[in-house]
Motif scaffolding. Structure first.
Motif, PDB file in Angstrom:
ATOM      1  N   SER A  15       0.848  -1.185   0.000  1.00 16.72           N
ATOM      2  CA  SER A  15       0.000   0.000   0.000  1.00 16.72           C
ATOM      3  C   SER A  15       0.883   1.234   0.000  1.00 16.72           C
ATOM      4  CB  SER A  15      -0.942   0.006   1.208  1.00 16.72           C
ATOM      5  OG  SER A  15      -0.209  -0.041   2.412  1.00 16.72           O
ATOM      6  N   LEU A  16       0.346   2.313  -0.554  1.00 17.05           N
ATOM      7  CA  LEU A  16       1.030   3.592  -0.598  1.00 17.05           C
ATOM      8  C   LEU A  16       0.264   4.543   0.307  1.00 17.05           C
ATOM      9  CD1 LEU A  16       1.555   3.747  -4.471  1.00 17.05           C
ATOM     10  CD2 LEU A  16       3.252   3.135  -2.741  1.00 17.05           C
ATOM     11  N   VAL A  17       0.907   5.022   1.352  1.00 16.04           N
ATOM     12  CA  VAL A  17       0.243   5.881   2.327  1.00 16.04           C
ATOM     13  C   VAL A  17       0.972   7.220   2.395  1.00 16.04           C
ATOM     14  CG1 VAL A  17      -0.525   3.890   3.673  1.00 16.04           C
ATOM     15  CG2 VAL A  17       1.617   5.041   4.278  1.00 16.04           C
ATOM     16  N   PRO A  18       0.267   8.278   2.799  1.00 13.25           N
ATOM     17  CA  PRO A  18       0.934   9.575   2.904  1.00 13.25           C
ATOM     18  C   PRO A  18       2.155   9.510   3.830  1.00 13.25           C
ATOM     19  CG  PRO A  18      -1.448   9.843   3.053  1.00 13.25           C
ATOM     20  CD  PRO A  18      -1.172   8.369   3.097  1.00 13.25           C
ATOM     21  N   LEU A  19       3.276   9.993   3.342  1.00 11.29           N
ATOM     22  CA  LEU A  19       4.519   9.988   4.116  1.00 11.29           C
ATOM     23  C   LEU A  19       4.405  10.914   5.324  1.00 11.29           C
ATOM     24  CD1 LEU A  19       7.573   9.151   4.246  1.00 11.29           C
ATOM     25  CD2 LEU A  19       8.032  11.254   2.951  1.00 11.29           C
ATOM     26  N   THR A  20       4.856  10.429   6.467  1.00  7.72           N
ATOM     27  CA  THR A  20       4.927  11.259   7.671  1.00  7.72           C
ATOM     28  C   THR A  20       6.234  10.955   8.394  1.00  7.72           C
ATOM     29  OG1 THR A  20       3.940   9.703   9.252  1.00  7.72           O
ATOM     30  CG2 THR A  20       2.413  11.041   7.928  1.00  7.72           C
ATOM     31  N   HIS A  23       7.129   7.479   9.934  1.00  4.09           N
ATOM     32  CA  HIS A  23       7.710   6.366   9.172  1.00  4.09           C
ATOM     33  C   HIS A  23       9.239   6.325   9.272  1.00  4.09           C
ATOM     34  CE1 HIS A  23       3.827   6.972   6.758  1.00  4.09           C
ATOM     35  NE2 HIS A  23       3.724   5.784   7.320  1.00  4.09           N
ATOM     36  N   HIS A  24       9.826   7.299   9.949  1.00  2.00           N
ATOM     37  CA  HIS A  24      11.275   7.467   9.960  1.00  2.00           C
ATOM     38  C   HIS A  24      12.031   6.199  10.333  1.00  2.00           C
ATOM     39  CE1 HIS A  24      15.121   8.419  11.999  1.00  2.00           C
ATOM     40  NE2 HIS A  24      15.272   9.276  11.009  1.00  2.00           N
ATOM     41  N   ASP A  25      11.737   5.615  11.483  1.00  2.00           N
ATOM     42  CA  ASP A  25      12.522   4.471  11.964  1.00  2.00           C
ATOM     43  C   ASP A  25      12.389   3.270  11.038  1.00  2.00           C
ATOM     44  OD1 ASP A  25      13.215   6.101  14.045  1.00  2.00           O
ATOM     45  OD2 ASP A  25      12.000   5.073  15.556  1.00  2.00           O
ATOM     46  N   GLY A  26      11.175   3.017  10.550  1.00  2.00           N
ATOM     47  CA  GLY A  26      10.973   1.894   9.643  1.00  2.00           C
ATOM     48  C   GLY A  26      11.707   2.080   8.337  1.00  2.00           C
ATOM     49  N   LEU A  27      11.760   3.308   7.836  1.00  2.00           N
ATOM     50  CA  LEU A  27      12.474   3.589   6.589  1.00  2.00           C
ATOM     51  C   LEU A  27      13.981   3.479   6.781  1.00  2.00           C
ATOM     52  CD1 LEU A  27      10.299   6.531   5.251  1.00  2.00           C
ATOM     53  CD2 LEU A  27      10.516   4.249   4.235  1.00  2.00           C
ATOM     54  N   CYS A  28      14.466   3.859   7.955  1.00  2.00           N
ATOM     55  CA  CYS A  28      15.895   3.700   8.243  1.00  2.00           C
ATOM     56  C   CYS A  28      16.277   2.219   8.219  1.00  2.00           C
ATOM     57  CB  CYS A  28      16.239   4.308   9.602  1.00  2.00           C
ATOM     58  SG  CYS A  28      16.252   6.108   9.617  1.00  2.00           S
ATOM     59  N   GLU A  29      15.433   1.386   8.790  1.00  2.00           N
ATOM     60  CA  GLU A  29      15.690  -0.051   8.767  1.00  2.00           C
ATOM     61  C   GLU A  29      15.638  -0.584   7.342  1.00  2.00           C
ATOM     62  OE1 GLU A  29      13.784  -4.239  10.486  1.00  2.00           O
ATOM     63  OE2 GLU A  29      13.087  -2.312  11.268  1.00  2.00           O
ATOM     64  N   ALA A  30      14.673  -0.089   6.563  1.00  2.00           N
ATOM     65  CA  ALA A  30      14.515  -0.573   5.190  1.00  2.00           C
ATOM     66  C   ALA A  30      15.719  -0.213   4.326  1.00  2.00           C
ATOM     67  CB  ALA A  30      13.236   0.003   4.578  1.00  2.00           C
ATOM     68  N   VAL A  31      16.236   1.010   4.463  1.00  2.00           N
ATOM     69  CA  VAL A  31      17.316   1.456   3.590  1.00  2.00           C
ATOM     70  C   VAL A  31      18.629   0.743   3.912  1.00  2.00           C
ATOM     71  CG1 VAL A  31      18.283   3.413   4.883  1.00  2.00           C
ATOM     72  CG2 VAL A  31      18.077   3.553   2.389  1.00  2.00           C
ATOM     73  N   ARG A  32      18.732   0.202   5.132  1.00  2.00           N
ATOM     74  CA  ARG A  32      19.942  -0.551   5.485  1.00  2.00           C
ATOM     75  C   ARG A  32      20.000  -1.892   4.751  1.00  2.00           C
ATOM     76  NH1 ARG A  32      18.589   1.523  10.821  1.00  2.00           N
ATOM     77  NH2 ARG A  32      20.134   3.105  11.428  1.00  2.00           N
ATOM     78  N   CYS A  70       4.907   6.749   1.577  1.00  2.00           N
ATOM     79  CA  CYS A  70       5.685   5.667   2.169  1.00  2.00           C
ATOM     80  C   CYS A  70       5.093   4.369   1.636  1.00  2.00           C
ATOM     81  CB  CYS A  70       5.601   5.707   3.690  1.00  2.00           C
ATOM     82  SG  CYS A  70       6.519   4.374   4.498  1.00  2.00           S
ATOM     83  N   ILE A  71       5.944   3.462   1.209  1.00  2.00           N
ATOM     84  CA  ILE A  71       5.497   2.167   0.697  1.00  2.00           C
ATOM     85  C   ILE A  71       5.495   1.172   1.849  1.00  2.00           C
ATOM     86  CG2 ILE A  71       5.881   0.350  -1.015  1.00  2.00           C
ATOM     87  CD1 ILE A  71       7.701   2.433  -2.494  1.00  2.00           C
ATOM     88  N   LEU A  72       4.342   0.548   2.088  1.00  2.00           N
ATOM     89  CA  LEU A  72       4.212  -0.454   3.137  1.00  2.00           C
ATOM     90  C   LEU A  72       4.002  -1.824   2.520  1.00  2.00           C
ATOM     91  CD1 LEU A  72       1.704   1.388   5.537  1.00  2.00           C
ATOM     92  CD2 LEU A  72       4.210   1.533   5.527  1.00  2.00           C
ATOM     93  N   ASP A  73       4.586  -2.865   3.127  1.00  2.00           N
ATOM     94  CA  ASP A  73       4.329  -4.217   2.645  1.00  2.00           C
ATOM     95  C   ASP A  73       2.983  -4.700   3.183  1.00  2.00           C
ATOM     96  OD1 ASP A  73       4.727  -4.978   5.297  1.00  2.00           O
ATOM     97  OD2 ASP A  73       6.689  -5.883   4.944  1.00  2.00           O
ATOM     98  N   ALA A  74       2.642  -5.952   2.886  1.00  2.00           N
ATOM     99  CA  ALA A  74       1.339  -6.488   3.283  1.00  2.00           C
ATOM    100  C   ALA A  74       1.161  -6.531   4.800  1.00  2.00           C
ATOM    101  CB  ALA A  74       1.152  -7.881   2.689  1.00  2.00           C
ATOM    102  N   GLU A  77       4.629  -2.830   7.157  1.00  2.00           N
ATOM    103  CA  GLU A  77       5.967  -2.351   7.487  1.00  2.00           C
ATOM    104  C   GLU A  77       6.522  -1.492   6.353  1.00  2.00           C
ATOM    105  OE1 GLU A  77       7.484  -2.800  10.374  1.00  2.00           O
ATOM    106  OE2 GLU A  77       5.771  -3.950  11.108  1.00  2.00           O
ATOM    107  N   PRO A  78       7.176  -0.365   6.664  1.00  2.00           N
ATOM    108  CA  PRO A  78       7.775   0.474   5.626  1.00  2.00           C
ATOM    109  C   PRO A  78       8.874  -0.267   4.864  1.00  2.00           C
ATOM    110  CG  PRO A  78       7.563   1.700   7.674  1.00  2.00           C
ATOM    111  CD  PRO A  78       7.281   0.250   7.997  1.00  2.00           C
ATOM    112  N   ILE A  79       8.811  -0.199   3.542  1.00  2.00           N
ATOM    113  CA  ILE A  79       9.822  -0.868   2.707  1.00  2.00           C
ATOM    114  C   ILE A  79      10.408   0.074   1.658  1.00  2.00           C
ATOM    115  CG2 ILE A  79       8.945  -3.218   2.999  1.00  2.00           C
ATOM    116  CD1 ILE A  79       7.457  -2.877   0.330  1.00  2.00           C
ATOM    117  N   GLY A  80       9.990   1.341   1.665  1.00  2.00           N
ATOM    118  CA  GLY A  80      10.540   2.270   0.695  1.00  2.00           C
ATOM    119  C   GLY A  80       9.724   3.535   0.582  1.00  2.00           C
ATOM    120  N   MET A  81      10.086   4.348  -0.406  1.00  2.00           N
ATOM    121  CA  MET A  81       9.432   5.629  -0.639  1.00  2.00           C
ATOM    122  C   MET A  81       9.217   5.836  -2.135  1.00  2.00           C
ATOM    123  SD  MET A  81      12.027   7.828   1.797  1.00  2.00           S
ATOM    124  CE  MET A  81      11.107   9.349   1.978  1.00  2.00           C
TER     125      MET A  81
END
Length: 201
Positions: A15-20, A23-32, A70-74, A77-81
């Motif tokens: 799902s694509l949800v409005p970025l806020t 989402h910071h911590d989840g995106l930090c984990e995703a980009v690693r 913010c891109i969320l998986d099923a 969880e944030p998985i990208g932007m």
């Protein structure tokens, strides 16, 4: 309706949800996952720069030139932007870009589904005339992905930008510009829908 108005797009795989900023911590984990910020031919925020990047995108939304997701998986969880960017509402055009996914979900059904949701909303709900995609000439993975969507190459902007990545040594970036037109979208929609339902994804 403004092209920059926040909206949620729901799919089966993501799902694509409005970025806020939430989402910071989840995106930090995703980009690693894949240390994506180290790729010289693209611009992906490092964990240390994530807060600043989220703030930048939200500020551009306030100006009406970007709609960040913010891109969320099923599992949620944030998985990208990704974004609608370079919005030109008067001429009913926008670009889909500033997109990245954690390495473990790249080349899966998620990217296809997200692009289809973004394209459907742009052409059906926003009545866009054209949707653009831009990428570095040497980002072959991105170029192949854009071409698989059914976008056509409009041209290459030579020496378009200075690449400021530390490993690029201020080299000049050639930018490939692709687009899908409103009249082409029904065929693109059918093509991507078939891909999503095929056993290859």
């Amino acid at each position: 309706m403004k092209f920059s108005d926040a909206v949620t797009l729901q799919g089966k795989h993501a799902s694509l949800v409005p970025l806020t900023m939430a989402h910071h911590d989840g995106l930090c984990e995703a980009v690693r996952d894949g240390e994506l910020w180290k790729l010289w031919y693209t611009s992906v925020p490092s964990p240390e720069a994530m807060s600043k990047e989220i703030e930048r995108r939200l500020n551009l939304q306030k100006l009406g030139s970007m709609n960040p997701f913010c891109i969320l998986d099923a599992k949620g969880e944030p998985i990208g932007m990704t974004t609608y960017m370079n919005i030109d509402q008067e001429n009913r055009r926008l670009e889909i870009g500033s997109t990245w996914y954690r390495q473990s979900v790249q080349r899966t059904a998620i990217n296809t589904e997200c692009k289809l949701m973004l394209l459907r909303y742009a052409f059906v709900d926003l009545a866009c005339i054209a949707v653009e995609f831009r990428t570095h000439f040497f980002n072959h993975q991105s170029r192949k992905g854009i071409e698989r969507l059914g976008a056509k190459l409009d041209g290459v902007l030579r020496s378009h930008q200075i690449n400021r990545h530390p490993d690029a040594k201020d080299s000049l970036r050639d930018t490939c510009v692709y687009s899908i037109l409103a009249g082409e979208f029904p065929a693109v929609d059918a093509h991507l829908s078939f891909q999503l339902h095929s056993s290859n994804l």
